[in-house]
Scaffold this active site. Structure first.
Site, PDB file in Angstrom:
ATOM      1  N   LEU A   1       0.803  -1.193  -0.076  1.00  0.00           N
ATOM      2  CA  LEU A   1       0.060   0.248  -0.101  1.00  0.00           C
ATOM      3  C   LEU A   1       0.909   1.351  -0.013  1.00  0.00           C
ATOM      4  CD1 LEU A   1      -3.220  -0.385   2.435  1.00  0.00           C
ATOM      5  CD2 LEU A   1      -3.191   0.034  -0.133  1.00  0.00           C
ATOM      6  N   ASP A   2       0.567   2.370  -0.953  1.00  0.00           N
ATOM      7  CA  ASP A   2       1.509   3.310  -1.230  1.00  0.00           C
ATOM      8  C   ASP A   2       1.261   4.123   0.354  1.00  0.00           C
ATOM      9  OD1 ASP A   2       1.917   2.800  -3.720  1.00  0.00           O
ATOM     10  OD2 ASP A   2       0.486   4.094  -4.175  1.00  0.00           O
ATOM     11  N   PRO A   3       2.403   4.883   0.696  1.00  0.00           N
ATOM     12  CA  PRO A   3       2.247   5.840   2.044  1.00  0.00           C
ATOM     13  C   PRO A   3       1.086   6.423   2.061  1.00  0.00           C
ATOM     14  CG  PRO A   3       4.413   5.925   1.006  1.00  0.00           C
ATOM     15  CD  PRO A   3       3.560   5.204   0.002  1.00  0.00           C
TER      16      PRO A   3
ATOM     17  N   ALA B   1      -1.968   6.103   1.244  1.00  0.00           N
ATOM     18  CA  ALA B   1      -2.974   5.165   1.175  1.00  0.00           C
ATOM     19  C   ALA B   1      -3.136   4.526   2.587  1.00  0.00           C
ATOM     20  CB  ALA B   1      -3.025   3.857   0.291  1.00  0.00           C
TER      21      ALA B   1
END
Length: 312
Positions: A48-50, A52
């Site tokens: 998961l992207d930072p 998100a």
């Protein structure tokens, strides 16, 4: 004489359904939980992207052997597109590369969204973990390198516009298969609508059998002692819901743990055939001795051949 290095930490096995907060990387979450559990080994089941938040499946010990099934599982997202600005990272973290005054209407968005359901071709974002000539795309992008990522087929089971809180924002729900990028969809949808846009909020609400209503916030986990944490662990086979299981004896389990194949009873093979994927090339099965997962393997000519053995 070579010495065997003693592994740091304790043997911990199983899955944890974590609700990742924003502004923390997936790798950082793994490090925090590995320390809290004092675990020898840990990993995650899909980055998961930072920026998100939401479900980040964490695997400990022998569960790390099943990470690929979590990464390949269907996923659900709720996300917001902010119209008017496109960024190089396709989210709010990047540099603005173009702007427009166009703000799409609901009817236009819903009509365009229909093109992105089913099996579609999608080019992953340049700021992603995709490898290009052995290098991570995001490393090449940050270094200013010029490169192209080929499109690939992904599946979108459902794409729905939830609401439009104002003219600048639209909120969506997506249910997708493996390899799908929300940021790429936002890029392509904005292009289809003749405007600019980027993902301003992103939450993952499901990964396979893991749902957000059962996820545990990272700060809540940090407040628990180790014994309480261990009680939260899900079994190693949690993410293998699509793999039919076969029941084996304790004697066969001992043989499989030594890497040997075992003969299955005819009725066990028949039940496996009835439950398996119809693809004749798919021979996967999960060997279970009572409530304990023993191994992932293939069934051929009535015999179970271990591929990944769990030392539980």
């Amino acid at each position: 004489m070579a010495r065997n290095r003693k592994k740091k930490g304790l043997p911990v096995h199983g899955w944890l359904n974590v609700d990742k907060p924003v502004d923390v990387t997936s790798t950082q979450v793994v490090g925090i939980l590995k320390r809290l559990f004092n675990a020898q080994k840990a990993g995650h089941g899909g980055t998961l992207d930072p920026l998100a938040d939401g479900i980040l499946p964490i695997a400990f010990g022998e569960a790390t052997k099943t990470v690929q099934w979590a990464m390949d599982a269907d996923k659900e997202y709720v996300f917001t597109i902010e119209w008017g600005r496109s960024t190089d990272t396709l989210d709010g973290e990047g540099e603005v590369i173009s702007t427009s005054d166009t703000r799409p209407e609901r009817a236009a968005i819903e009509q365009a969204l229909e093109r992105f359901e089913g099996e579609i071709a999608q080019i992953p974002p340049k700021y992603s973990a995709i490898k290009v000539d052995g290098e991570r795309a995001y490393d090449l992008a940050r270094d200013g390198e010029s490169f192209e990522i080929p499109s690939r087929q992904v599946v979108v089971h459902e794409a729905r516009l939830i609401e439009m809180p104002d003219a600048d924002h639209a909120v969506f729900h997506i249910r997708s298969g493996k390899g799908f990028y929300v940021r790429a969809l936002a890029r392509d949808l904005a292009a289809a609508l003749g405007c600019d846009g980027h993902v301003s909020k992103l939450r993952r609400i499901r990964v396979g059998v893991m749902h957000e209503d059962e996820a545990i916030a990272l700060d809540a986990l940090e407040a628990m002692d180790r014994e309480a944490l261990l009680e939260l662990l899900l079994p190693v086979e949690e993410v293998l819901e699509d793999v039919p299981d076969v029941e084996i004896s304790d004697e066969d389990a001992a043989a499989i743990r030594q890497g040997r194949e075992v003969m299955l009873m005819p009725h066990v093979v028949e039940r496996w055939r009835a439950e398996k994927n119809p693809d004749p090339e798919d021979r996967l099965a999960l060997a279970m001795a009572g409530e304990t997962a023993v191994a992932m393997g293939e069934i051929r000519a009535g015999r179970f051949q271990p591929v990944r053995v769990f030392q539980l």
